[in-house]
Structure formats: C-alpha cells, structure tokens
Write a protein that holds these residues in place. Structure first.
Motif, PDB file in Angstrom:
ATOM      1  N   ALA A  44      62.373 -26.814 138.331  1.00 26.44           N
ATOM      2  CA  ALA A  44      61.682 -27.242 139.544  1.00 26.44           C
ATOM      3  C   ALA A  44      60.778 -26.163 140.114  1.00 26.44           C
ATOM      4  CB  ALA A  44      62.704 -27.660 140.603  1.00 26.44           C
ATOM      5  N   GLY A  45      61.028 -24.924 139.768  1.00 27.36           N
ATOM      6  CA  GLY A  45      60.190 -23.829 140.255  1.00 27.36           C
ATOM      7  C   GLY A  45      58.899 -23.658 139.481  1.00 27.36           C
ATOM      8  N   ARG A  46      58.799 -24.303 138.314  1.00 24.24           N
ATOM      9  CA  ARG A  46      57.592 -24.247 137.478  1.00 24.24           C
ATOM     10  C   ARG A  46      57.385 -25.622 136.863  1.00 24.24           C
ATOM     11  NH1 ARG A  46      60.373 -19.601 136.378  1.00 24.24           N
ATOM     12  NH2 ARG A  46      61.292 -20.508 134.500  1.00 24.24           N
ATOM     13  N   LEU A  47      56.915 -26.548 137.679  1.00 28.18           N
ATOM     14  CA  LEU A  47      56.774 -27.927 137.229  1.00 28.18           C
ATOM     15  C   LEU A  47      55.687 -28.032 136.152  1.00 28.18           C
ATOM     16  CD1 LEU A  47      57.027 -29.748 140.674  1.00 28.18           C
ATOM     17  CD2 LEU A  47      58.789 -29.587 138.907  1.00 28.18           C
ATOM     18  N   PRO A  48      55.978 -28.688 135.031  1.00 24.90           N
ATOM     19  CA  PRO A  48      55.037 -28.732 133.896  1.00 24.90           C
ATOM     20  C   PRO A  48      53.984 -29.823 134.044  1.00 24.90           C
ATOM     21  CG  PRO A  48      57.061 -29.863 133.305  1.00 24.90           C
ATOM     22  CD  PRO A  48      57.270 -29.325 134.702  1.00 24.90           C
ATOM     23  N   PHE A  49      53.323 -29.860 135.206  1.00 31.42           N
ATOM     24  CA  PHE A  49      52.311 -30.876 135.478  1.00 31.42           C
ATOM     25  C   PHE A  49      51.121 -30.231 136.182  1.00 31.42           C
ATOM     26  CE2 PHE A  49      56.568 -32.781 135.996  1.00 31.42           C
ATOM     27  CZ  PHE A  49      56.562 -33.667 134.925  1.00 31.42           C
ATOM     28  N   PRO A  50      49.936 -30.804 136.001  1.00 28.53           N
ATOM     29  CA  PRO A  50      48.765 -30.271 136.718  1.00 28.53           C
ATOM     30  C   PRO A  50      48.800 -30.608 138.197  1.00 28.53           C
ATOM     31  CG  PRO A  50      48.171 -32.226 135.454  1.00 28.53           C
ATOM     32  CD  PRO A  50      49.595 -31.901 135.089  1.00 28.53           C
ATOM     33  N   ASP A  51      47.924 -30.003 138.963  1.00 24.54           N
ATOM     34  CA  ASP A  51      47.826 -30.263 140.394  1.00 24.54           C
ATOM     35  C   ASP A  51      47.520 -31.733 140.646  1.00 24.54           C
ATOM     36  OD1 ASP A  51      48.086 -27.549 140.455  1.00 24.54           O
ATOM     37  OD2 ASP A  51      46.129 -27.142 141.365  1.00 24.54           O
ATOM     38  N   ASP A  52      48.077 -32.257 141.746  1.00 28.15           N
ATOM     39  CA  ASP A  52      47.768 -33.619 142.209  1.00 28.15           C
ATOM     40  C   ASP A  52      48.018 -34.678 141.130  1.00 28.15           C
ATOM     41  OD1 ASP A  52      46.837 -32.457 144.626  1.00 28.15           O
ATOM     42  OD2 ASP A  52      44.872 -32.136 143.722  1.00 28.15           O
ATOM     43  N   HIS A  53      49.093 -34.527 140.397  1.00 29.28           N
ATOM     44  CA  HIS A  53      49.341 -35.406 139.251  1.00 29.28           C
ATOM     45  C   HIS A  53      50.055 -36.701 139.634  1.00 29.28           C
ATOM     46  CE1 HIS A  53      49.574 -36.148 134.956  1.00 29.28           C
ATOM     47  NE2 HIS A  53      50.864 -36.416 135.059  1.00 29.28           N
ATOM     48  N   PHE A  54      50.843 -36.670 140.717  1.00 35.70           N
ATOM     49  CA  PHE A  54      51.643 -37.827 141.107  1.00 35.70           C
ATOM     50  C   PHE A  54      51.244 -38.314 142.500  1.00 35.70           C
ATOM     51  CE2 PHE A  54      54.235 -35.400 138.135  1.00 35.70           C
ATOM     52  CZ  PHE A  54      54.682 -36.382 137.261  1.00 35.70           C
ATOM     53  N   ASP A  55      51.403 -39.617 142.707  1.00 39.87           N
ATOM     54  CA  ASP A  55      51.188 -40.159 144.055  1.00 39.87           C
ATOM     55  C   ASP A  55      52.214 -39.602 145.025  1.00 39.87           C
ATOM     56  OD1 ASP A  55      49.030 -41.925 143.386  1.00 39.87           O
ATOM     57  OD2 ASP A  55      50.482 -43.250 142.429  1.00 39.87           O
ATOM     58  N   ALA A  56      53.451 -39.509 144.577  1.00 34.51           N
ATOM     59  CA  ALA A  56      54.534 -39.023 145.432  1.00 34.51           C
ATOM     60  C   ALA A  56      55.527 -38.234 144.602  1.00 34.51           C
ATOM     61  CB  ALA A  56      55.241 -40.185 146.121  1.00 34.51           C
ATOM     62  N   VAL A  57      56.123 -37.236 145.235  1.00 34.45           N
ATOM     63  CA  VAL A  57      57.167 -36.421 144.613  1.00 34.45           C
ATOM     64  C   VAL A  57      58.345 -36.366 145.573  1.00 34.45           C
ATOM     65  CG1 VAL A  57      57.763 -34.142 143.704  1.00 34.45           C
ATOM     66  CG2 VAL A  57      55.433 -35.012 143.435  1.00 34.45           C
ATOM     67  N   PHE A  58      59.554 -36.544 145.052  1.00 32.61           N
ATOM     68  CA  PHE A  58      60.713 -36.457 145.932  1.00 32.61           C
ATOM     69  C   PHE A  58      61.862 -35.740 145.247  1.00 32.61           C
ATOM     70  CE2 PHE A  58      61.809 -40.230 143.550  1.00 32.61           C
ATOM     71  CZ  PHE A  58      63.190 -40.343 143.598  1.00 32.61           C
ATOM     72  N   ALA A  59      62.760 -35.196 146.072  1.00 33.88           N
ATOM     73  CA  ALA A  59      63.927 -34.463 145.579  1.00 33.88           C
ATOM     74  C   ALA A  59      65.099 -34.736 146.509  1.00 33.88           C
ATOM     75  CB  ALA A  59      63.640 -32.969 145.516  1.00 33.88           C
ATOM     76  N   MET A  60      66.170 -35.288 145.969  1.00 31.79           N
ATOM     77  CA  MET A  60      67.378 -35.567 146.736  1.00 31.79           C
ATOM     78  C   MET A  60      68.524 -34.707 146.218  1.00 31.79           C
ATOM     79  SD  MET A  60      66.583 -37.953 148.985  1.00 31.79           S
ATOM     80  CE  MET A  60      68.118 -38.794 149.430  1.00 31.79           C
ATOM     81  N   ARG A  61      69.362 -34.243 147.149  1.00 31.63           N
ATOM     82  CA  ARG A  61      70.495 -33.391 146.777  1.00 31.63           C
ATOM     83  C   ARG A  61      70.028 -32.131 146.039  1.00 31.63           C
ATOM     84  NH1 ARG A  61      75.633 -35.854 146.724  1.00 31.63           N
ATOM     85  NH2 ARG A  61      75.555 -37.760 147.947  1.00 31.63           N
ATOM     86  N   PHE A  62      68.958 -31.544 146.491  1.00 29.77           N
ATOM     87  CA  PHE A  62      68.378 -30.404 145.789  1.00 29.77           C
ATOM     88  C   PHE A  62      68.280 -29.163 146.662  1.00 29.77           C
ATOM     89  CE2 PHE A  62      64.457 -27.987 144.796  1.00 29.77           C
ATOM     90  CZ  PHE A  62      64.826 -27.478 143.573  1.00 29.77           C
ATOM     91  N   PHE A  63      67.780 -29.291 147.874  1.00 29.47           N
ATOM     92  CA  PHE A  63      67.453 -28.109 148.660  1.00 29.47           C
ATOM     93  C   PHE A  63      68.683 -27.370 149.178  1.00 29.47           C
ATOM     94  CE2 PHE A  63      63.199 -29.727 148.440  1.00 29.47           C
ATOM     95  CZ  PHE A  63      62.438 -28.569 148.401  1.00 29.47           C
ATOM     96  N   HIS A  64      69.857 -27.983 149.131  1.00 26.27           N
ATOM     97  CA  HIS A  64      71.043 -27.223 149.504  1.00 26.27           C
ATOM     98  C   HIS A  64      71.412 -26.201 148.433  1.00 26.27           C
ATOM     99  CE1 HIS A  64      72.783 -30.226 146.861  1.00 26.27           C
ATOM    100  NE2 HIS A  64      73.954 -29.601 146.875  1.00 26.27           N
ATOM    101  N   LEU A  65      70.798 -26.306 147.253  1.00 25.14           N
ATOM    102  CA  LEU A  65      71.066 -25.368 146.160  1.00 25.14           C
ATOM    103  C   LEU A  65      69.956 -24.344 145.980  1.00 25.14           C
ATOM    104  CD1 LEU A  65      72.309 -27.923 143.475  1.00 25.14           C
ATOM    105  CD2 LEU A  65      73.709 -26.485 144.956  1.00 25.14           C
ATOM    106  N   ALA A  66      68.832 -24.534 146.663  1.00 24.12           N
ATOM    107  CA  ALA A  66      67.652 -23.705 146.422  1.00 24.12           C
ATOM    108  C   ALA A  66      67.793 -22.324 147.051  1.00 24.12           C
ATOM    109  CB  ALA A  66      66.416 -24.401 146.977  1.00 24.12           C
ATOM    110  N   ASP A  67      67.659 -21.285 146.229  1.00 23.83           N
ATOM    111  CA  ASP A  67      67.746 -19.928 146.756  1.00 23.83           C
ATOM    112  C   ASP A  67      66.439 -19.496 147.421  1.00 23.83           C
ATOM    113  OD1 ASP A  67      66.479 -20.014 144.322  1.00 23.83           O
ATOM    114  OD2 ASP A  67      67.787 -18.552 143.339  1.00 23.83           O
TER     115      ASP A  67
END
Length: 236
Positions: A102-125
């Motif tokens: 998730a820290g180095r997403l293998p996609f170009p800029d502005d590639h998706f209409d929407a991006v979401f993450a559930m149950r993720f940020f409680h683990l992010a350092d």
C-alpha cells in the motif's frame, strides 16, 4: 506496518471471516458494507481500488454491483480467499486481486475513480505516506475508516496481536490536510467496540446494537463512538 507477518499467515486467512464476522460480528460486517456503499454511491461501471482488501468481502460485493474493481493486499493467503469468494459469486470477470504494498501502489496517477481502505489505518505506522498514495491514484474519491481515540476501544486494544493505532478527529483532519485531501463527509459509530460484538452470539448482540444506535443518535453519540468513516476528495 503493524501485524504484517501475522496477517500473512495461512491459518489467519482461513479463520479471518469466521472469527470476525460470525455471531455478533455479522452486525459489524453489515454496517461496514453499508458505510462503503453509502460513500461510494452507485458503482456500476466505475473503476475502484480497494487497498488492504483482505479476504475480499468488500471487493466481491462491489464487483457484484457492477464495479470494475482491483483488490490489493500484502497477504497471498488472504487474496486466495478473495479469489474463491469471487468465483463462488460468479464475479471473477469484474475483479482482479493483486499482491502489493500500500505504500508503493503499482498504478499510475489518477488511475481509479475511487480508492478505499477498510480496517487498514489502525495498522499504519506512517499513515500520511499511505494516504498520499491513495490520493495519488484516485481521480475523485478516497474513503477510509479509523478507530477513535478516546473511545471504549482502548479497553481491549492492548490484547490485540499487533496493537492498534487510534485517532482523534483532530488527528484525522490534520492527516487529510497533510495528504492534500479535503473532507467531504464524516460519520461515527459503534459505542461498543468490535471486540465486544464478536464475543457475543448474534441474538444477544442485537439488543446491544439497538442501544448502541440509540446512543449514536444523541448529541453525545459522535464523541463516544469507537469507529469513524472518512470520505475525502483531492484538494486543489
């Protein structure tokens, strides 16, 4: 990333849904899916990325509603569970599962209409690093949840195998600003934390959920909630 090795274990992936979303945990699953659908709106034909997709419960749900969706996770065991769910739901053509960071997403800029993450940020350092990556690949929308501080979640946070990062509303607003995102909408829920519901049979959990929802509708509801949902847009 907290808990990275724990989440990648085969036995954790196999038992993940049963331990978290059976019994009283079904109420959590229902509310989280409602939050995702409410935030993303009609998804048919939209290109969506789910970061930290785990076993694919949101990925498959959105694919079933016509989204063109990619689910990315660090755990190959979790992704295998997701592929099985997609096959069982007959939506494999609408969804791709990818192993990635998730820290180095293998996609170009502005590639998706929407991006979401559930149950993720409680683990992010380093949460701002991840949030900037979500913003980078999103054309329109970034949606995510956090566990709140202060809340009843602190009562069992110490017992989790990898701990948990808790955020105040001020923390998240600062994080959004640092990532160049503008908050479009926020909501808060679950006075009783997830661990409480998962410990109860479904029939016992329902009355507690009714009380929980009633408290949530009061003026103090947001202040005592343990979970927050954040819907953001890219700033200028």
């Amino acid at each position: 990333m907290k808990g990275q090795e724990w989440y990648q274990a085969d036995d954790v992936a196999q038992e993940y849904d049963d331990k978290r979303f059976s019994g009283g945990g079904r109420l959590i699953d229902r509310r989280e899916k409602q939050a995702v659908l409410s935030a993303l709106g009609p998804v048919e034909g939209r290109e969506i990325l789910e970061v930290a997709c785990g076993t694919g419960r949101f990925t498959v749900m959105l694919a079933d509603q016509g989204a063109d969706i990619v689910g990315l996770d660090i755990s190959s065991a979790m992704l295998s569970q997701g592929r099985e769910k997609a096959a069982d739901a007959d939506v494999s053509e609408n969804v791709s599962f990818m192993l990635g960071d998730a820290g180095r997403l293998p996609f170009p800029d502005d590639h998706f209409d929407a991006v979401f993450a559930m149950r993720f940020f409680h683990l992010a350092d380093t949460p701002v690093t991840f949030l900037r990556e979500l913003k980078r690949v999103a054309r329109e929308q970034v949606f995510f949840d956090t566990f709140r501080r202060p809340s009843m979640r602190v009562l069992y946070n110490w017992a989790l195998p990898m701990g948990s990062r808790l955020y105040s509303q001020r923390d998240v607003r600062s994080l959004l600003a640092d990532a160049g995102l503008e908050l479009a909408h926020e909501s808060h829920d679950f006075v009783f934390p997830y661990g409480f519901y998962r410990s109860l049979p479904g029939a016992v959990a329902k009355p507690f959920r009714a009380v929980d929802e009633a408290v949530g509708k009061t003026a103090a509801g947001d202040a005592v909630a343990s979970v927050s949902y954040w819907d953001a847009r890219g700033g200028e």
